[in-house]
Write a protein that holds these residues in place. Sequence first.
Motif, PDB file in Angstrom:
ATOM      1  N   UNK A  94      39.251  32.916  39.758  1.00 20.35           N
ATOM      2  CA  UNK A  94      39.380  33.868  40.694  1.00 20.35           C
ATOM      3  C   UNK A  94      40.984  34.386  40.684  1.00 20.35           C
ATOM      4  N   UNK A  95      41.537  33.290  40.742  1.00 19.50           N
ATOM      5  CA  UNK A  95      43.080  33.513  40.598  1.00 19.50           C
ATOM      6  C   UNK A  95      43.585  33.973  39.316  1.00 19.50           C
ATOM      7  N   UNK A  96      42.774  33.522  38.219  1.00 18.15           N
ATOM      8  CA  UNK A  96      43.236  34.199  36.966  1.00 18.15           C
ATOM      9  C   UNK A  96      42.762  35.701  36.587  1.00 18.15           C
ATOM     10  N   UNK A  97      41.585  36.181  37.334  1.00 11.45           N
ATOM     11  CA  UNK A  97      41.175  37.397  37.666  1.00 11.45           C
ATOM     12  C   UNK A  97      42.139  38.512  38.068  1.00 11.45           C
ATOM     13  N   UNK A  98      42.434  38.149  39.367  1.00  9.85           N
ATOM     14  CA  UNK A  98      43.434  38.866  40.133  1.00  9.85           C
ATOM     15  C   UNK A  98      44.995  38.987  39.573  1.00  9.85           C
ATOM     16  N   UNK A  99      45.326  37.914  39.131  1.00  7.01           N
ATOM     17  CA  UNK A  99      46.552  37.826  38.280  1.00  7.01           C
ATOM     18  C   UNK A  99      46.743  38.578  37.109  1.00  7.01           C
ATOM     19  N   UNK A 100      45.659  38.976  36.644  1.00  6.66           N
ATOM     20  CA  UNK A 100      45.617  39.758  35.411  1.00  6.66           C
ATOM     21  C   UNK A 100      45.065  41.237  35.559  1.00  6.66           C
ATOM     22  N   UNK A 101      45.023  41.681  36.637  1.00  4.21           N
ATOM     23  CA  UNK A 101      44.707  43.020  36.924  1.00  4.21           C
ATOM     24  C   UNK A 101      43.563  43.403  37.579  1.00  4.21           C
ATOM     25  N   UNK A 102      42.721  42.426  38.200  1.00  4.79           N
ATOM     26  CA  UNK A 102      41.335  42.727  38.495  1.00  4.79           C
ATOM     27  C   UNK A 102      41.713  43.044  40.160  1.00  4.79           C
ATOM     28  N   UNK A 103      40.998  43.978  40.348  1.00  7.19           N
ATOM     29  CA  UNK A 103      40.894  44.446  41.823  1.00  7.19           C
ATOM     30  C   UNK A 103      40.028  43.496  42.665  1.00  7.19           C
ATOM     31  N   UNK A 104      38.867  43.108  42.145  1.00  2.00           N
ATOM     32  CA  UNK A 104      37.809  42.161  42.631  1.00  2.00           C
ATOM     33  C   UNK A 104      37.243  41.308  41.462  1.00  2.00           C
TER      34      UNK A 104
END
Length: 157
Positions: A11-21
């Motif tokens: 989840x950290x990877x997702x938000x740190x690479x541009x995901x809003x959710x």
Amino acid sequence: MLERSYMEKILDYAVCHGADYGEVYYEDARRSNLVMLNDEITSHSVGREKGIGIRMFRENESYYLYSSDVSEKAVFSLLHENWKEQQRQAERNPLGFLRQYGTGERPKEREKAEMRRKQDLLTGCLKAGRQEDSCIVQARGTYLEMDQKVELANTEG
């Protein structure tokens, strides 16, 4: 089941690479199917499926990644190949309480005993059906069982 720290890392990877959710879905399912015609087993199957799904949203776009290989190396390779976005500083809500249901691995001896019990139960049902009326000369039955374990975590906590 997946370690909490592993789900948090995804989840950290997702938000740190541009995901809003983002969300992580893990499933481990076992199925067994027994089909009998009168007193004979006509088919029997046992299977197990497990995998991880990662869904990410950015504005009006959504992305879904899935792998049956849940190892960290495979999952992050999948993320790197399919989610090419600029790194940014971002935070997500901490994960809330995680509940785990179900039991651990089943020994093979137990699975064999359970199959025999299922066969006996199905045989009894088919016999009862044939005894209902003398014009019933054949009976077919299916015993289907599924054990599913699921974990879900998202960036909302």
